[in-house]
Design an enzyme around this catalytic site. Sequence first.
Site, PDB file in Angstrom:
ATOM      1  N   HIS A  61       0.099   4.945   7.557  1.00 50.94           N
ATOM      2  CA  HIS A  61       0.553   5.248   6.201  1.00 50.94           C
ATOM      3  C   HIS A  61       1.028   6.698   6.118  1.00 50.94           C
ATOM      4  O   HIS A  61       0.536   7.555   6.858  1.00 50.94           O
ATOM      5  CB  HIS A  61      -0.576   5.019   5.185  1.00 50.94           C
ATOM      6  CG  HIS A  61      -0.946   3.580   5.023  1.00 50.94           C
ATOM      7  ND1 HIS A  61      -1.919   2.974   5.779  1.00 50.94           N
ATOM      8  CD2 HIS A  61      -0.457   2.624   4.192  1.00 50.94           C
ATOM      9  CE1 HIS A  61      -2.022   1.698   5.425  1.00 50.94           C
ATOM     10  NE2 HIS A  61      -1.153   1.459   4.476  1.00 50.94           N
ATOM     11  N   SER A  88       0.813  -1.218   0.000  1.00 52.66           N
ATOM     12  CA  SER A  88       0.000   0.000   0.000  1.00 52.66           C
ATOM     13  C   SER A  88       0.842   1.262   0.000  1.00 52.66           C
ATOM     14  O   SER A  88       0.434   2.284  -0.557  1.00 52.66           O
ATOM     15  CB  SER A  88      -0.930  -0.003   1.218  1.00 52.66           C
ATOM     16  OG  SER A  88      -0.183  -0.130   2.423  1.00 52.66           O
ATOM     17  N   ASP A 140      -4.642   7.530   9.689  1.00 57.21           N
ATOM     18  CA  ASP A 140      -4.527   6.262  10.408  1.00 57.21           C
ATOM     19  C   ASP A 140      -3.239   6.163  11.222  1.00 57.21           C
ATOM     20  O   ASP A 140      -3.020   5.184  11.923  1.00 57.21           O
ATOM     21  CB  ASP A 140      -4.639   5.076   9.454  1.00 57.21           C
ATOM     22  CG  ASP A 140      -3.501   5.001   8.434  1.00 57.21           C
ATOM     23  OD1 ASP A 140      -2.658   5.923   8.402  1.00 57.21           O
ATOM     24  OD2 ASP A 140      -3.470   4.029   7.669  1.00 57.21           O
TER      25      ASP A 140
END
Length: 358
Positions: A245, A77, A242
């Site tokens: 990331h 990701s 979050d």
Amino acid sequence: MSRARVARRIAAAAAYGGGGIGLLGVGLVGVLLAEAKIAEHQLDTLKGEPPRADGRYGTAFAAADASPLRFAVLGDSTAAGFGVDRGRETPGALLAAGIASVTERPVDLFVVAANGATSEDLARQLDVLLRMTGPEGPELALIMIGANDVTQMTKRATAVRLLGDTLKQLRAVGAEVVVGTCPDLGTIEPVRPPLRWLARRASRQLAAAQAITVVEAGARSVSLGDLLGQEFRGRHEMFASDRYHPSAQGYATAAMAMLPTLCAALGVWPEIPSEQRGEGLHSLAKAAAVAASHGGTEVAPAGHWAQLLRRARRPLSAVGNGASPEGGEQSADGSAESPSEGGTTPVDPALSTSDSSQ
């Protein structure tokens, strides 16, 4: 046992198909899982998929007769740019625009990285990539992988072997490859001891083993280390909501660390003069271990040795920051700053001590 010896053991186990050492001893698994659940509860989970960034970049920088350069991004990701809202803020887009300004060629970007990917997913991503690019494959590839291998407790030797298989296939089609090694998950704020210590140890051991495999494949690695150390630590603006990331600013900082190595792989970034290459030469295992603890450090092949480099960063505003596909780049004046003389920044003592041990 030193980190260099552990990294070499993991890489050797990967090369010979062994299972290698598990990420953690069995007696620590219960503690790890309990701490992980607490950390997961404290993290705000982001939903959805990363923005699409595939397309052509850098037409404003390109010479009239320049052919497009095929640039691929594989991995997890973080490689895909999860956590930002616009494709132009992803690392692939930032780097494609930067590469275009340095090479004066348009760059066709292919992003096959996926949320949640471990090293096991690299084979699928490569298959998708080769269908997109055709048999000629990419000219340049960036792989950012490892964090999910740590969190999902993949055996390190297995993860390294899968990365090595992908590197061999990319090199076989003529691609230059740069690998952003596993970041230090011990820097994530909601992660507390003992999980933080375990995550840091596992992350750095995997990163060092990855670097060995990368250099042995004729590619280059860049340590993402502790998410570039002081530039991320304690700075909430570098992370998405979050707190795991990177944010747009965080991705831009990481891209600045990787851009010089990507350009050097293409032969368009000033190298250290040959008479100065004795500084920073190490055995491969030692170089990999040192790099794992120093974010932004490149490990490159140097004959029977490995070269540790900390290349000069250049502001992405000077190399196409804010770019969008199909020639929509927006920069102050279209110019690019020149890197500092020699193409590297001063190395710290840990990086500049030659090591003659094997």
